[in-house]
Write a protein that holds these residues in place. Structure first.
Motif, PDB file in Angstrom:
ATOM      1  N   LEU A 150       0.836  -1.190   0.000  1.00  0.00           N
ATOM      2  CA  LEU A 150       0.000   0.000   0.000  1.00  0.00           C
ATOM      3  C   LEU A 150       0.873   1.243   0.000  1.00  0.00           C
ATOM      4  O   LEU A 150       1.889   1.293   0.688  1.00  0.00           O
ATOM      5  N   GLU A 203      -3.145   4.974   0.606  1.00  0.00           N
ATOM      6  CA  GLU A 203      -3.892   3.729   0.788  1.00  0.00           C
ATOM      7  C   GLU A 203      -3.764   3.210   2.223  1.00  0.00           C
ATOM      8  O   GLU A 203      -4.739   2.748   2.819  1.00  0.00           O
ATOM      9  N   GLN A 204      -2.560   3.298   2.773  1.00  0.00           N
ATOM     10  CA  GLN A 204      -2.343   2.860   4.151  1.00  0.00           C
ATOM     11  C   GLN A 204      -3.162   3.707   5.118  1.00  0.00           C
ATOM     12  O   GLN A 204      -3.772   3.183   6.055  1.00  0.00           O
ATOM     13  N   LEU A 210      -5.963   5.323   4.442  1.00  0.00           N
ATOM     14  CA  LEU A 210      -7.362   4.946   4.258  1.00  0.00           C
ATOM     15  C   LEU A 210      -7.653   3.601   4.926  1.00  0.00           C
ATOM     16  O   LEU A 210      -8.671   3.435   5.600  1.00  0.00           O
ATOM     17  N   TRP A 211      -6.754   2.623   4.762  1.00  0.00           N
ATOM     18  CA  TRP A 211      -6.938   1.313   5.373  1.00  0.00           C
ATOM     19  C   TRP A 211      -7.024   1.430   6.899  1.00  0.00           C
ATOM     20  O   TRP A 211      -7.895   0.820   7.524  1.00  0.00           O
ATOM     21  N   GLN A 212      -6.144   2.217   7.497  1.00  0.00           N
ATOM     22  CA  GLN A 212      -6.181   2.403   8.950  1.00  0.00           C
ATOM     23  C   GLN A 212      -7.476   3.093   9.385  1.00  0.00           C
ATOM     24  O   GLN A 212      -8.036   2.781  10.441  1.00  0.00           O
ATOM     25  N   ILE A 236     -10.388   2.820   7.791  1.00  0.00           N
ATOM     26  CA  ILE A 236     -11.429   1.789   7.660  1.00  0.00           C
ATOM     27  C   ILE A 236     -11.413   0.876   8.888  1.00  0.00           C
ATOM     28  O   ILE A 236     -12.461   0.567   9.466  1.00  0.00           O
ATOM     29  N   LEU A 237     -10.224   0.441   9.306  1.00  0.00           N
ATOM     30  CA  LEU A 237     -10.118  -0.421  10.487  1.00  0.00           C
ATOM     31  C   LEU A 237     -10.638   0.274  11.740  1.00  0.00           C
ATOM     32  O   LEU A 237     -11.391  -0.314  12.522  1.00  0.00           O
ATOM     33  N   THR A 294     -14.430   0.618  11.559  1.00  0.00           N
ATOM     34  CA  THR A 294     -15.060  -0.685  11.787  1.00  0.00           C
ATOM     35  C   THR A 294     -15.073  -1.021  13.273  1.00  0.00           C
ATOM     36  O   THR A 294     -16.086  -1.476  13.811  1.00  0.00           O
ATOM     37  N   ILE A 307     -16.323  -4.551  -2.103  1.00  0.00           N
ATOM     38  CA  ILE A 307     -15.707  -5.402  -1.086  1.00  0.00           C
ATOM     39  C   ILE A 307     -16.455  -6.730  -0.998  1.00  0.00           C
ATOM     40  O   ILE A 307     -15.849  -7.804  -0.984  1.00  0.00           O
TER      41      ILE A 307
END
Length: 158
Positions: free
Chosen positions: A8, A12-13, A15-17, A19-20, A23, A146
């Motif tokens: 990533l 992207e990293q 955004l991923w963090q 999202i986590l 969640t 997803i």
């Protein structure tokens, strides 16, 4: 197996963090809301809500597993605990002795109805109160993307 990892990039990293973290916040918020009401846990709510929406408020155990994306063991144990509490019943499937049907009881329906107002208020506060209507289609496409992925290493049918 993938020969070269597709790492990533920084955006992207980030955004991923995000999202986590979102969640985790959603999961914690939903669980806390249900626990405060004292009626149901989040897994119980998920099972009861799924059965509530099913035809005749029942479905095969295997279908319940697939819908919730839980393995058979987890679903079976959850259903057994809920049956002991009178929230649902399970019985052999008519016409298929190997199949198990799970059905919502009146008590399960009552508890679901009692929990739903606080649950939906938490959903509204956590998700929809700060979401612009014009953003909904983009988020729907993203989340459906997803759900449509079926080639994740180690991910299989339940």
């Amino acid at each position: 197996m993938i020969e070269q990892p597709r790492w990533l990039n920084d955006d992207e990293q980030e955004l991923w963090q995000l999202i986590l973290a979102a969640t985790r916040k959603l999961d914690r918020g939903m669980e806390n809301t249900l626990q405060a009401g004292g009626e149901l846990s989040m897994p119980e709510f998920a099972v009861l809500a799924t059965l509530s929406d099913a035809e005749e408020q029942q479905m095969r155990l295997r279908e319940l597993c697939n819908f919730l994306e839980w393995d058979r063991s987890r679903t079976s144990h959850q259903v057994t605990r809920m049956e002991r509490r009178g929230l649902l019943t399970k019985c052999k499937s008519v016409g298929d002795a190997r199949g198990v049907m799970v059905q919502l009881t009146e008590e399960g329906s009552r508890r679901l109805a009692a929990s739903a107002p606080d649950h939906v208020e938490s959903v509204r506060r956590l998700v929809f109160d700060h979401l612009k209507p014009e953003d909904i289609p983009s988020l729907q496409r993203f989340l459906q993307g997803i759900l449509d992925v079926d080639n994740v290493p180690g991910y299989g049918e339940y």
